[in-house]
Design a protein around this motif. Sequence first.
Motif, PDB file in Angstrom:
ATOM      1  N   VAL A  20       0.839  -1.197   0.000  1.00  0.00           N
ATOM      2  CA  VAL A  20       0.000   0.000   0.000  1.00  0.00           C
ATOM      3  C   VAL A  20       0.874   1.247   0.000  1.00  0.00           C
ATOM      4  O   VAL A  20       0.656   2.188  -0.786  1.00  0.00           O
ATOM      5  CB  VAL A  20      -0.948   0.009   1.218  1.00  0.00           C
ATOM      6  N   TYR A  21       1.885   1.247   0.854  1.00  0.00           N
ATOM      7  CA  TYR A  21       2.790   2.395   0.939  1.00  0.00           C
ATOM      8  C   TYR A  21       3.532   2.598  -0.377  1.00  0.00           C
ATOM      9  O   TYR A  21       3.648   3.723  -0.877  1.00  0.00           O
ATOM     10  CB  TYR A  21       3.788   2.183   2.080  1.00  0.00           C
ATOM     11  N   LEU A  22       4.021   1.502  -0.944  1.00  0.00           N
ATOM     12  CA  LEU A  22       4.751   1.590  -2.204  1.00  0.00           C
ATOM     13  C   LEU A  22       3.894   2.201  -3.305  1.00  0.00           C
ATOM     14  O   LEU A  22       4.345   3.073  -4.066  1.00  0.00           O
ATOM     15  CB  LEU A  22       5.213   0.193  -2.629  1.00  0.00           C
ATOM     16  N   PHE A  23       2.638   1.786  -3.378  1.00  0.00           N
ATOM     17  CA  PHE A  23       1.767   2.289  -4.433  1.00  0.00           C
ATOM     18  C   PHE A  23       1.352   3.740  -4.207  1.00  0.00           C
ATOM     19  O   PHE A  23       0.815   4.371  -5.106  1.00  0.00           O
ATOM     20  CB  PHE A  23       0.531   1.403  -4.567  1.00  0.00           C
ATOM     21  N   CYS A  24       1.607   4.248  -3.001  1.00  0.00           N
ATOM     22  CA  CYS A  24       1.298   5.652  -2.716  1.00  0.00           C
ATOM     23  C   CYS A  24       2.472   6.583  -3.034  1.00  0.00           C
ATOM     24  O   CYS A  24       2.303   7.810  -3.049  1.00  0.00           O
ATOM     25  CB  CYS A  24       0.920   5.825  -1.245  1.00  0.00           C
ATOM     26  N   PRO A  50      10.683   7.489 -10.546  1.00  0.00           N
ATOM     27  CA  PRO A  50      10.778   8.616  -9.612  1.00  0.00           C
ATOM     28  C   PRO A  50       9.875   8.420  -8.391  1.00  0.00           C
ATOM     29  O   PRO A  50       8.797   7.840  -8.488  1.00  0.00           O
ATOM     30  CB  PRO A  50      10.306   9.813 -10.448  1.00  0.00           C
ATOM     31  N   HIS A  51      10.359   8.905  -7.261  1.00  0.00           N
ATOM     32  CA  HIS A  51       9.560   8.947  -6.040  1.00  0.00           C
ATOM     33  C   HIS A  51       8.523  10.062  -6.193  1.00  0.00           C
ATOM     34  O   HIS A  51       8.870  11.192  -6.530  1.00  0.00           O
ATOM     35  CB  HIS A  51      10.469   9.212  -4.841  1.00  0.00           C
ATOM     36  N   TYR A  60      12.592   1.453  -6.566  1.00  0.00           N
ATOM     37  CA  TYR A  60      12.814   0.268  -7.400  1.00  0.00           C
ATOM     38  C   TYR A  60      11.597  -0.657  -7.318  1.00  0.00           C
ATOM     39  O   TYR A  60      11.098  -0.960  -6.237  1.00  0.00           O
ATOM     40  CB  TYR A  60      14.049  -0.508  -6.926  1.00  0.00           C
ATOM     41  N   LEU A  61      11.119  -1.075  -8.486  1.00  0.00           N
ATOM     42  CA  LEU A  61      10.007  -2.009  -8.587  1.00  0.00           C
ATOM     43  C   LEU A  61      10.515  -3.294  -9.217  1.00  0.00           C
ATOM     44  O   LEU A  61      10.912  -3.309 -10.389  1.00  0.00           O
ATOM     45  CB  LEU A  61       8.878  -1.416  -9.450  1.00  0.00           C
ATOM     46  N   ARG A  67       4.325  -6.966 -11.669  1.00  0.00           N
ATOM     47  CA  ARG A  67       3.242  -7.898 -11.975  1.00  0.00           C
ATOM     48  C   ARG A  67       2.045  -7.663 -11.053  1.00  0.00           C
ATOM     49  O   ARG A  67       0.891  -7.614 -11.497  1.00  0.00           O
ATOM     50  CB  ARG A  67       3.767  -9.322 -11.813  1.00  0.00           C
ATOM     51  N   LEU A  68       2.331  -7.497  -9.777  1.00  0.00           N
ATOM     52  CA  LEU A  68       1.261  -7.207  -8.821  1.00  0.00           C
ATOM     53  C   LEU A  68       0.565  -5.896  -9.143  1.00  0.00           C
ATOM     54  O   LEU A  68      -0.659  -5.794  -9.076  1.00  0.00           O
ATOM     55  CB  LEU A  68       1.837  -7.132  -7.405  1.00  0.00           C
ATOM     56  N   LEU A  69       1.341  -4.902  -9.510  1.00  0.00           N
ATOM     57  CA  LEU A  69       0.776  -3.596  -9.836  1.00  0.00           C
ATOM     58  C   LEU A  69      -0.171  -3.705 -11.019  1.00  0.00           C
ATOM     59  O   LEU A  69      -1.246  -3.087 -11.034  1.00  0.00           O
ATOM     60  CB  LEU A  69       1.904  -2.611 -10.136  1.00  0.00           C
ATOM     61  N   LEU A  70       0.175  -4.504 -12.004  1.00  0.00           N
ATOM     62  CA  LEU A  70      -0.688  -4.713 -13.159  1.00  0.00           C
ATOM     63  C   LEU A  70      -1.989  -5.403 -12.752  1.00  0.00           C
ATOM     64  O   LEU A  70      -3.080  -4.994 -13.151  1.00  0.00           O
ATOM     65  CB  LEU A  70       0.044  -5.547 -14.214  1.00  0.00           C
ATOM     66  N   VAL A  71      -1.879  -6.451 -11.947  1.00  0.00           N
ATOM     67  CA  VAL A  71      -3.071  -7.200 -11.530  1.00  0.00           C
ATOM     68  C   VAL A  71      -3.980  -6.336 -10.663  1.00  0.00           C
ATOM     69  O   VAL A  71      -5.206  -6.325 -10.836  1.00  0.00           O
ATOM     70  CB  VAL A  71      -2.670  -8.484 -10.780  1.00  0.00           C
TER      71      VAL A  71
END
Length: 287
Positions: A20-24, A50-51, A60-61, A67-71
Amino acid sequence: PKHDRTVMKDMVGNETEALVYLFCIIHRQNVVVESLLGSGRIPPDGLTVPHLRNPESTVYLSPEICRLLLVFTMADIADQYFGWIDDLFDDSKTEYSMLIPGKDDPDHYRAKTVWPGVSKPGLWMSYISELGAVAKTTTTTHNDDKDEPGLLNIKLPPVFDNCTKVLTRTDEMASRDAYWEVVTREDELTTTQAIDLLKKSHAHNPFAFEPLVVLAQLYSLEEETLPLAEATAIRALDLQSQWGTAWDKRLSFAAWIAWTRVILQRAETKQVWPSNSWNVINFGMVY
């Protein structure tokens, strides 16, 4: 996202909170649409982006995170997107979209579009079919058939034949328009004309269940087409189990399932559609 991370961890657990934090802290539109969808694959070494809140930093992803971000984006769009959003981002209603790489053009925004509009089904299925195809390109050691714990081992969605098929935007639009013609011109069309349009809709987009639900009800009007009503309702229910959300969001997903089950039950018991409106109401007010 800098605040209350401990509270979120207590609510959802450390692993989920980290995602959740990463996607924010990343620009998901740029990462998903412009980078991953634009290139058509998940880079084997992942992405450094970029942050979002600290321009001097990067994030870094890994391929697994991509893959998770896409799903997750597939689920997010499928659950929330409807025709009003098409109108909001495209004054031509055909060419521009926030879902197409290079086609999110602020000059064509219609920010004053009145919500919810006519709630026409949105043009989002082709987009998430492409996301599914990109998600399938990961070259990590992830194994969909291996039962491993952890969010990084989430399986691909079953939609679009397990993300093996891509729906074109042209087909999606043709399907949506044929379906919409039936639901908005019911009094002007004969049953045969409506059936032909729904079959056309399904031929262009075999992944949406709503045209099949309406088609099954029309098949149930005559005794000789009850077997078609049964088969069509069964296929609609199968697609519903894959999606877990509706394409036509004028009614809830639960209402779509309930109505489909009513049609199937009557077809299985060889009952044609009632001619008395009170009998229809007595199905249980599933809407």
